[in-house]
Design an enzyme around this catalytic site. Structure first.
Site, PDB file in Angstrom:
ATOM      1  N   HIS A   1      11.284-114.625   9.845  1.00 26.41           N
ATOM      2  CA  HIS A   1      12.007-115.256  10.952  1.00 26.41           C
ATOM      3  C   HIS A   1      11.593-116.706  11.145  1.00 26.41           C
ATOM      4  O   HIS A   1      10.566-117.146  10.647  1.00 26.41           O
ATOM      5  CB  HIS A   1      11.818-114.472  12.266  1.00 26.41           C
ATOM      6  CG  HIS A   1      10.399-114.421  12.771  1.00 26.41           C
ATOM      7  ND1 HIS A   1       9.594-113.322  12.617  1.00 26.41           N
ATOM      8  CD2 HIS A   1       9.648-115.325  13.437  1.00 26.41           C
ATOM      9  CE1 HIS A   1       8.410-113.555  13.176  1.00 26.41           C
ATOM     10  NE2 HIS A   1       8.416-114.765  13.678  1.00 26.41           N
TER      11      HIS A   1
ATOM     12  N   HIS B   1       7.242-122.143  14.808  1.00 23.91           N
ATOM     13  CA  HIS B   1       6.670-121.695  13.531  1.00 23.91           C
ATOM     14  C   HIS B   1       7.729-120.949  12.742  1.00 23.91           C
ATOM     15  O   HIS B   1       8.831-120.707  13.230  1.00 23.91           O
ATOM     16  CB  HIS B   1       5.448-120.784  13.747  1.00 23.91           C
ATOM     17  CG  HIS B   1       5.763-119.426  14.318  1.00 23.91           C
ATOM     18  ND1 HIS B   1       5.745-119.165  15.672  1.00 23.91           N
ATOM     19  CD2 HIS B   1       6.101-118.251  13.724  1.00 23.91           C
ATOM     20  CE1 HIS B   1       6.037-117.892  15.876  1.00 23.91           C
ATOM     21  NE2 HIS B   1       6.272-117.315  14.703  1.00 23.91           N
TER      22      HIS B   1
ATOM     23  N   GLU C   1       3.348-117.996  10.133  1.00 24.26           N
ATOM     24  CA  GLU C   1       2.864-116.649  10.431  1.00 24.26           C
ATOM     25  C   GLU C   1       3.067-115.783   9.191  1.00 24.26           C
ATOM     26  O   GLU C   1       4.059-115.937   8.477  1.00 24.26           O
ATOM     27  CB  GLU C   1       3.685-116.091  11.601  1.00 24.26           C
ATOM     28  CG  GLU C   1       3.279-114.694  12.046  1.00 24.26           C
ATOM     29  CD  GLU C   1       4.217-114.142  13.129  1.00 24.26           C
ATOM     30  OE1 GLU C   1       5.363-114.623  13.253  1.00 24.26           O
ATOM     31  OE2 GLU C   1       3.791-113.224  13.848  1.00 24.26           O
TER      32      GLU C   1
END
Lengths: 135, 135
Positions: free
Chosen positions: B7, B79, B129
């Site tokens: 994502h 992010h 991430e």
């Protein structure tokens, strides 16, 4: 209409150094390096299973992304790109909702796909590219 | 190892307002709103065909993402998240290359998946991430 997530784009100070770092640290490999004269960048993609990471290096001080690099000298996330099924109809539809697109809608990426950028104020502060796939 | 793009995450000042804007302008719908106490956010996802857009709203001034919003009051890209097949082996492998991970590697997201954040200086200036899928 928007159908998928095409890529995340990172501006880097040096494309070759970025490619070496991604390969050494994460075993990620870039594809062919291309030049987008219009956007003033040398660029390459890392192909993942479902989407890509785009790396862009400004090709000169006049490049629109050179300013981004001045603010973020180590690089950083510049934008992300959403796939649309048809640029003309999507452009018409979202402009009717008051969304501002940057440029005339006739821009193309290095692969010849139609692209447009949405004004960040019309996408939650994020710079978002629309990219036509599937035609 | 890294397998895909999970994502892109956007910090927003107001989750409900963001959801209304995405639906009105782009016909994108968010899923269930969840709270991540550890990260101090209320959040939701927009599911696209191949990946997701994450929306995060700080749940208080103490939230780690509240500072981001102070710098970017209209919101912005915070992010992006890469899928890994196995967190333990990936963590070991990339740490051997000198990559710094933030946190102890035992963090989980709202869906119970193992996550970790890479220091931006070890990923071209981008906050990335890692998220374990497929286990």
């Amino acid at each position: 209409m928007i159908t998928g997530l095409s890529h995340v784009s990172i501006v880097v100070p040096n494309l070759e150094a970025a490619a070496r770092e991604l390969e050494a640290k994460y075993r990620l490999k870039i594809g062919a390096i291309k030049v987008n004269e219009e956007q003033g960048v040398r660029m390459a993609y890392v192909q993942l299973s479902n989407a890509r990471i785009e790396l862009m290096e400004p090709s000169g001080d006049e490049s629109p992304v050179a300013k981004f690099l001045q603010r973020n000298p180590h690089g950083g996330i510049h934008h992300f790109s959403l796939e649309v099924d048809d640029m003309v109809s999507t452009k018409g539809e979202i402009e009717r909702q008051g969304t501002r697109l940057l440029g005339d809608g006739n821009q193309k990426n290095v692969d010849g796909e139609k692209i447009a950028f949405v004004h960040p104020r019309d996408f939650l502060g994020a710079l978002v590219e629309l990219e036509e796939h599937g035609h």
